[in-house]
Design a protein around this motif. Structure first.
Motif, PDB file in Angstrom:
ATOM      1  N   LYS A 120      -1.025  20.584 -27.777  1.00 52.09           N
ATOM      2  CA  LYS A 120       0.140  21.466 -27.843  1.00 52.09           C
ATOM      3  C   LYS A 120       1.103  21.000 -28.944  1.00 52.09           C
ATOM      4  N   THR A 121       1.294  19.672 -28.954  1.00 48.85           N
ATOM      5  CA  THR A 121       2.301  19.129 -29.871  1.00 48.85           C
ATOM      6  C   THR A 121       1.809  19.130 -31.323  1.00 48.85           C
ATOM      7  N   PHE A 122       0.559  18.657 -31.495  1.00 52.00           N
ATOM      8  CA  PHE A 122       0.051  18.530 -32.864  1.00 52.00           C
ATOM      9  C   PHE A 122      -0.921  19.641 -33.175  1.00 52.00           C
ATOM     10  N   THR A 123      -0.444  20.650 -33.794  1.00 54.72           N
ATOM     11  CA  THR A 123      -1.348  21.648 -34.348  1.00 54.72           C
ATOM     12  C   THR A 123      -2.130  20.920 -35.420  1.00 54.72           C
ATOM     13  N   LYS A 124      -3.279  21.450 -35.846  1.00 57.70           N
ATOM     14  CA  LYS A 124      -4.161  20.683 -36.728  1.00 57.70           C
ATOM     15  C   LYS A 124      -3.489  20.152 -37.997  1.00 57.70           C
ATOM     16  N   PRO A 125      -2.838  21.022 -38.789  1.00 61.25           N
ATOM     17  CA  PRO A 125      -2.249  20.497 -40.043  1.00 61.25           C
ATOM     18  C   PRO A 125      -1.234  19.387 -39.762  1.00 61.25           C
ATOM     19  N   ARG A 126      -0.481  19.549 -38.697  1.00 58.73           N
ATOM     20  CA  ARG A 126       0.541  18.568 -38.362  1.00 58.73           C
ATOM     21  C   ARG A 126      -0.084  17.216 -38.026  1.00 58.73           C
ATOM     22  N   ALA A 127      -1.192  17.289 -37.277  1.00 53.65           N
ATOM     23  CA  ALA A 127      -1.877  16.057 -36.884  1.00 53.65           C
ATOM     24  C   ALA A 127      -2.421  15.344 -38.116  1.00 53.65           C
ATOM     25  N   TYR A 128      -3.018  16.127 -39.033  1.00 53.40           N
ATOM     26  CA  TYR A 128      -3.549  15.512 -40.256  1.00 53.40           C
ATOM     27  C   TYR A 128      -2.432  14.839 -41.049  1.00 53.40           C
ATOM     28  N   PHE A 129      -1.339  15.531 -41.077  1.00 52.27           N
ATOM     29  CA  PHE A 129      -0.209  15.004 -41.858  1.00 52.27           C
ATOM     30  C   PHE A 129       0.260  13.655 -41.300  1.00 52.27           C
ATOM     31  N   ILE A 130       0.382  13.621 -39.974  1.00 52.37           N
ATOM     32  CA  ILE A 130       0.848  12.379 -39.339  1.00 52.37           C
ATOM     33  C   ILE A 130      -0.171  11.264 -39.530  1.00 52.37           C
ATOM     34  N   LEU A 131      -1.474  11.630 -39.426  1.00 56.70           N
ATOM     35  CA  LEU A 131      -2.538  10.657 -39.647  1.00 56.70           C
ATOM     36  C   LEU A 131      -2.442  10.094 -41.065  1.00 56.70           C
ATOM     37  N   LEU A 132      -2.216  11.011 -41.996  1.00 57.61           N
ATOM     38  CA  LEU A 132      -2.108  10.617 -43.403  1.00 57.61           C
ATOM     39  C   LEU A 132      -0.954   9.638 -43.597  1.00 57.61           C
ATOM     40  N   LEU A 133       0.160   9.924 -42.936  1.00 48.92           N
ATOM     41  CA  LEU A 133       1.334   9.040 -43.035  1.00 48.92           C
ATOM     42  C   LEU A 133       0.994   7.636 -42.545  1.00 48.92           C
ATOM     43  N   ILE A 134       0.306   7.598 -41.396  1.00 48.73           N
ATOM     44  CA  ILE A 134      -0.018   6.298 -40.809  1.00 48.73           C
ATOM     45  C   ILE A 134      -0.964   5.528 -41.718  1.00 48.73           C
ATOM     46  N   VAL A 135      -1.971   6.233 -42.239  1.00 48.71           N
ATOM     47  CA  VAL A 135      -2.950   5.565 -43.110  1.00 48.71           C
ATOM     48  C   VAL A 135      -2.269   5.057 -44.378  1.00 48.71           C
ATOM     49  N   SER A 136      -1.401   5.878 -44.960  1.00 50.97           N
ATOM     50  CA  SER A 136      -0.775   5.411 -46.214  1.00 50.97           C
ATOM     51  C   SER A 136       0.164   4.248 -45.943  1.00 50.97           C
TER      52      SER A 136
END
Ligand SMILES: *[C@@H]1O[C@H](CO)[C@@H](O)[C@H](O)[C@H]1NC(C)=O
Ligand SMILES: *[C@@H]1O[C@H](CO)[C@@H](O)[C@H](O)[C@H]1NC(C)=O
Length: 302
Positions: A33-49
């Motif tokens: 509900k909270t993380f729609t797909k693009p949002r989840a990718y974005f957050i993942l990207l932030l964590i990885v970087s």
């Protein structure tokens, strides 16, 4: 009390697995509900970087050598070629006071009533070391770092005049005192935060008839010594009597050494009793091949 406390061990285990799965399902639903797909990718990207940045940045800092920083711990020791000692006073008047002696028409009318006729407070200002070294070195030029009200400078002026040396004494001080500086007895005439130390010092020089033999640089020690270094002004006798903490004393001694005449010049200073000064003096002596002699409260390098 836990609701599962009355179940037997097997049931207990199943119950917990059930609760655990149920909890996971709820979490996944919430995440979806909270993380729609693009949002989840974005957050993942932030964590990885963030992790990548941390790894690439922190590793070299740990393994890098600091060799290139050691140069900051050495003081440049090359100043301009020396100018003749009989040109030193005029050089300072030209470069600091636009060619006119600051003692001309001193004190200004509005300042005169604020000055003390007699205020020559100092510490160890008449110590025997001054006479010892002036007799030994017969200095044409004396540089003093840390002048305050000029007690030792005027004392040296009397000594050199007594010996017929016509020495030039260069006083370096910002004439501000120090944080917390306050003289219970005397500095009550402070004007809008200005302690009038510079004017009182000048008045003391006038009282000592030393306006020709004493000139001053009203700047911090490092800045003033840098000026002398640039102009090729060297001292036969260099006295350090400024801040007592190690880093200040260390910097003053190193900067002043640049403008000590070599060979033949002598550097000395006050406050040997202070641990910071002692450490700076002995570190400097070891690094530069000097020995330290104690003369009363003063140290002398030789
Ligand atoms: C400096 O001296 C020059 C030449 O005497 C003079 O024209 C100028 O006004 C002086 N500047 C100051 C700030 O006194
Ligand atoms: C300064 O000179 C004046 C007049 O020449 C003299 O009266 C006075 O005693 C001198 N002061 C000192 C400290 O030498």
């Amino acid at each position: 009390m836990n609701s599962s406390s009355e179940l037997d061990p097997e049931q207990h285990h199943q119950y917990h697995q059930y609760r655990h799965r149920n909890h996971q399902k709820k979490l996944v639903a919430l995440a979806q509900k909270t993380f729609t797909k693009p949002r989840a990718y974005f957050i993942l990207l932030l964590i990885v970087s963030f992790i990548l940045g941390y790894l690439t940045h922190s590793q070299p800092l740990i393994s890098q050598s600091a060799d290139d920083l050691y140069e900051h711990n050495t003081f440049p020791n090359q100043c301009s070629d020396p100018i003749p000692s009989n040109q030193i006073r005029q050089k300072i008047l030209d470069r600091v006071f636009n060619g006119t002696s600051p003692f001309e028409s001193f004190p200004p009318e509005q300042v005169s009533p604020l000055l003390f006729k007699e205020w020559t407070k100092g510490w160890g200002s008449q110590a025997a070391v001054f006479e010892h070294l002036i007799q030994q070195v017969q200095p044409k030029t004396i540089i003093e770092v840390g002048t305050f009200l000029g007690a030792s400078a005027t004392h040296m002026a009397r000594l050199t005049e007594g010996l017929g040396l016509s020495s030039q004494i260069i006083c370096i001080d910002d004439f501000r005192g120090w944080p917390g500086y306050y003289d219970e007895e005397k500095s009550l005439k402070m004007v809008n935060g200005d302690s009038l130390l510079l004017y009182q010092f000048m008045q003391n020089v006038v009282n000592a008839n030393a306006t020709e033999s004493i000139v001053f640089l009203p700047f911090s020690a490092g800045t003033a010594l840098g000026g002398l270094c640039d102009w090729g002004v060297y001292g036969d006798l260099v006295e350090i009597d400024a801040a007592h903490d190690f880093h200040s004393a260390w910097t003053d001694i190193n900067n002043a050494y640049k403008v000590l005449k070599k060979p033949g010049g002598v550097m000395f200073g006050h406050d040997y009793v202070w641990a910071g000064v002692r450490k700076a003096v002995h570190s400097f002596a070891r690094l530069n091949g000097f020995r330290v002699r104690i003369d009363g409260e003063h140290w002398v390098l030789y």
